[in-house]
Design a protein around this motif. Structure first.
Motif, short mmCIF file in Angstrom:
data_model
loop_
_atom_site.label_atom_id
_atom_site.label_comp_id
_atom_site.label_asym_id
_atom_site.label_seq_id
_atom_site.Cartn_x
_atom_site.Cartn_y
_atom_site.Cartn_z
N GLU A 43 14.94 27.03 19.05
CA GLU A 43 14.80 26.38 17.75
C GLU A 43 14.44 24.91 17.89
O GLU A 43 13.52 24.42 17.23
N VAL A 44 15.16 24.23 18.76
CA VAL A 44 14.90 22.79 18.97
C VAL A 44 13.51 22.59 19.55
O VAL A 44 12.76 21.71 19.12
N ALA A 45 13.14 23.42 20.53
CA ALA A 45 11.82 23.30 21.15
C ALA A 45 10.71 23.50 20.12
O ALA A 45 9.69 22.82 20.16
N ALA A 46 10.91 24.42 19.19
CA ALA A 46 9.90 24.70 18.17
C ALA A 46 9.90 23.66 17.06
O ALA A 46 8.84 23.30 16.53
N ASP A 47 11.07 23.16 16.69
CA ASP A 47 11.20 22.31 15.51
C ASP A 47 11.02 20.81 15.77
O ASP A 47 10.59 20.09 14.89
N PHE A 48 11.38 20.33 16.96
CA PHE A 48 11.40 18.89 17.18
C PHE A 48 10.04 18.24 16.92
O PHE A 48 9.94 17.29 16.15
N SER A 49 9.01 18.74 17.57
CA SER A 49 7.71 18.07 17.43
C SER A 49 7.07 18.29 16.07
O SER A 49 6.21 17.53 15.66
N ALA A 50 7.51 19.30 15.33
CA ALA A 50 6.94 19.57 14.00
C ALA A 50 7.69 18.85 12.88
O ALA A 50 7.16 18.68 11.80
N SER A 51 8.89 18.41 13.16
CA SER A 51 9.74 17.79 12.14
C SER A 51 9.27 16.38 11.78
O SER A 51 8.79 15.64 12.64
N ASP A 52 9.46 16.01 10.53
CA ASP A 52 9.13 14.65 10.11
C ASP A 52 10.28 13.68 10.32
O ASP A 52 10.15 12.48 10.07
N LEU A 53 11.44 14.17 10.78
CA LEU A 53 12.59 13.29 11.00
C LEU A 53 12.31 12.28 12.10
O LEU A 53 11.71 12.62 13.13
N PRO A 54 12.75 11.03 11.93
CA PRO A 54 12.56 10.03 12.98
C PRO A 54 13.30 10.44 14.25
O PRO A 54 14.46 10.83 14.20
N PRO A 55 12.62 10.36 15.39
CA PRO A 55 13.30 10.69 16.65
C PRO A 55 14.29 9.60 17.03
O PRO A 55 14.15 8.44 16.61
N LEU A 56 15.30 9.97 17.82
CA LEU A 56 16.27 8.97 18.28
C LEU A 56 15.62 7.93 19.20
O LEU A 56 16.00 6.77 19.18
#
Length: 160
Positions: A43-56
């Motif tokens: 889930e994280v691998a699929a969602d991280f790069s697609a998410s609009d949330l600011p990365p840490l």
């Protein structure tokens, strides 16, 4: 060297979902581990790069969708001017009166300009009317000083 600008506003509760703001570990969980860990990794691998949330980590904006880039500038001064415009635009909504102060905002832009001119990144965050949050970032690219392996969004293919 150039700079990309990013802006995110949204509910503070969503911003606080730190697991969605972290890139996946470079290696998947080992075979035989708990199925829920494997599923979470996927889930994280699929969602991280697609998410609009600011990365840490600020540089990881570079792996986010190209559509999230709000501007690109070759000149650090132009990137800092974009930041100044955003701070002026959102400043009246800042929850803290001290952060709305024009002198404080000018100091932030001056500091950002110095950091960008030396090849660094800038990341700022502000509480807006509760419970909203504003994240502003300027990421130096080609390559990024801290994460040279991250691709430039301008070089990524637009997709099929």
């Amino acid at each position: 060297m150039h700079h990309h600008g990013y802006l995110w506003t949204g509910p503070k509760a969503r911003f606080d979902q730190e697991a969605l703001r972290r890139p996946p570990h470079p290696e998947p969980p080992p075979a035989g581990c708990r199925p829920e860990l494997i599923q979470r990794y996927r889930e994280v691998a699929a969602d991280f790069s697609a998410s609009d949330l600011p990365p840490l980590e600020t540089a990881y904006w570079l792996v986010k969708p190209r559509s999230l880039v709000r501007g690109t500038w070759d000149d650090a001064q132009e990137a800092a001017a974009w930041l100044h415009t955003r701070l002026t635009e959102y400043g009246p909504r800042f929850a803290s009166e001290a952060q709305r102060d024009a002198g404080h905002l000018t100091a932030l832009v001056t500091s950002a300009l110095e950091r960008l001119a030396s090849g660094g990144d800038v990341s700022l965050g502000f509480y807006l009317e509760r419970p909203a949050y504003l994240s502003l970032a300027l990421v130096t690219c080609s390559p990024n000083r801290r994460s040279r392996e991250l691709p430039c969004p301008l070089e990524q293919q637009a997709g099929p």
